[in-house]
Write a protein that holds these residues in place. Structure first.
Motif, PDB file in Angstrom:
ATOM      1  N   ALA A  11       1.145  -0.725   7.713  1.00 17.74           N
ATOM      2  CA  ALA A  11       0.727  -2.088   7.364  1.00 17.74           C
ATOM      3  C   ALA A  11       1.938  -3.001   7.199  1.00 17.74           C
ATOM      4  O   ALA A  11       1.924  -4.167   7.630  1.00 17.74           O
ATOM      5  CB  ALA A  11      -0.110  -2.069   6.092  1.00 17.74           C
ATOM      6  N   LEU A  12       3.007  -2.516   6.587  1.00 19.61           N
ATOM      7  CA  LEU A  12       4.228  -3.307   6.408  1.00 19.61           C
ATOM      8  C   LEU A  12       4.858  -3.667   7.753  1.00 19.61           C
ATOM      9  O   LEU A  12       5.211  -4.823   7.999  1.00 19.61           O
ATOM     10  CB  LEU A  12       5.225  -2.535   5.540  1.00 19.61           C
ATOM     11  CG  LEU A  12       6.554  -3.223   5.290  1.00 19.61           C
ATOM     12  CD1 LEU A  12       6.346  -4.475   4.457  1.00 19.61           C
ATOM     13  CD2 LEU A  12       7.518  -2.290   4.603  1.00 19.61           C
ATOM     14  N   VAL A  13       4.966  -2.709   8.649  1.00 18.74           N
ATOM     15  CA  VAL A  13       5.566  -2.953   9.965  1.00 18.74           C
ATOM     16  C   VAL A  13       4.718  -3.932  10.772  1.00 18.74           C
ATOM     17  O   VAL A  13       5.236  -4.886  11.379  1.00 18.74           O
ATOM     18  CB  VAL A  13       5.756  -1.621  10.731  1.00 18.74           C
ATOM     19  CG1 VAL A  13       6.156  -1.872  12.174  1.00 18.74           C
ATOM     20  CG2 VAL A  13       6.788  -0.756  10.022  1.00 18.74           C
ATOM     21  N   VAL A  14       3.410  -3.755  10.783  1.00 16.60           N
ATOM     22  CA  VAL A  14       2.517  -4.649  11.519  1.00 16.60           C
ATOM     23  C   VAL A  14       2.563  -6.053  10.913  1.00 16.60           C
ATOM     24  O   VAL A  14       2.590  -7.056  11.627  1.00 16.60           O
ATOM     25  CB  VAL A  14       1.075  -4.087  11.544  1.00 16.60           C
ATOM     26  CG1 VAL A  14       0.090  -5.111  12.080  1.00 16.60           C
ATOM     27  CG2 VAL A  14       1.026  -2.809  12.370  1.00 16.60           C
ATOM     28  N   GLY A  15       2.594  -6.154   9.599  1.00 17.76           N
ATOM     29  CA  GLY A  15       2.660  -7.458   8.937  1.00 17.76           C
ATOM     30  C   GLY A  15       3.928  -8.221   9.280  1.00 17.76           C
ATOM     31  O   GLY A  15       3.888  -9.421   9.571  1.00 17.76           O
ATOM     32  N   VAL A  16       5.058  -7.558   9.270  1.00 24.98           N
ATOM     33  CA  VAL A  16       6.323  -8.204   9.627  1.00 24.98           C
ATOM     34  C   VAL A  16       6.307  -8.646  11.084  1.00 24.98           C
ATOM     35  O   VAL A  16       6.749  -9.745  11.423  1.00 24.98           O
ATOM     36  CB  VAL A  16       7.517  -7.262   9.342  1.00 24.98           C
ATOM     37  CG1 VAL A  16       8.801  -7.792   9.933  1.00 24.98           C
ATOM     38  CG2 VAL A  16       7.667  -7.045   7.843  1.00 24.98           C
ATOM     39  N   ALA A  17       5.795  -7.828  11.967  1.00 20.39           N
ATOM     40  CA  ALA A  17       5.723  -8.193  13.385  1.00 20.39           C
ATOM     41  C   ALA A  17       4.813  -9.393  13.591  1.00 20.39           C
ATOM     42  O   ALA A  17       5.147 -10.327  14.341  1.00 20.39           O
ATOM     43  CB  ALA A  17       5.229  -7.005  14.207  1.00 20.39           C
TER      44      ALA A  17
END
Length: 136
Positions: A11-17
């Protein structure tokens, strides 16, 4: 990230992207990008004694910048205090200086620094062109 649940990491990686993509799509958002300013003095080489210097503040593309404040101070050539002026619509400011050279000195320099205008994305972090003072 050791010890975090896998779903939280994803979720963190997708949110930053997604945030990155959205900021690139929004027009007018330049993020933290700033343009470095420089100054073009005229004349670049001068002699001791009272005289006027025309200082043109330019952006990286060489376009004049209005509303910037230029400050001329002594470096290896001496000035009594500092000289300041604000650039006009053509990006040029004129200051009156009276540089002197120390004993046994054939040349020296004056330092020019820039306070960027408040309404632009400008910075003055690097050294600017100096004015060379040469004994007659």
């Amino acid at each position: 990230m050791e010890g975090l649940p896998v779903r939280l990491v994803i979720a963190l990686v997708v949110g930053v992207a997604c945030l990155s993509v959205m900021l690139n799509m929004v027009s007018g958002v330049e993020g933290l990008a700033v343009s470095e300013l420089d100054v073009r003095p005229s004349p670049e080489v001068t002699t001791p004694g009272e005289q006027d210097l025309a200082l043109t503040v330019v952006d990286p593309e060489g376009q004049p910048v209005s509303g910037a404040t230029v400050v001329v101070s002594g470096d290896t050539a001496r000035l009594d205090g500092v000289a300041t002026a604000r650039t006009g619509t053509n990006g040029t400011a004129t200051v009156t200086v009276e540089p002197t050279l120390g004993p046994n000195r054939e040349q020296g320099t004056l330092t020019v620094s820039i306070k960027p205008p408040a309404d632009g994305q400008y910075a003055d972090r690097r050294g600017n062109t100096r004015v060379l003072v040469v004994a007659e």
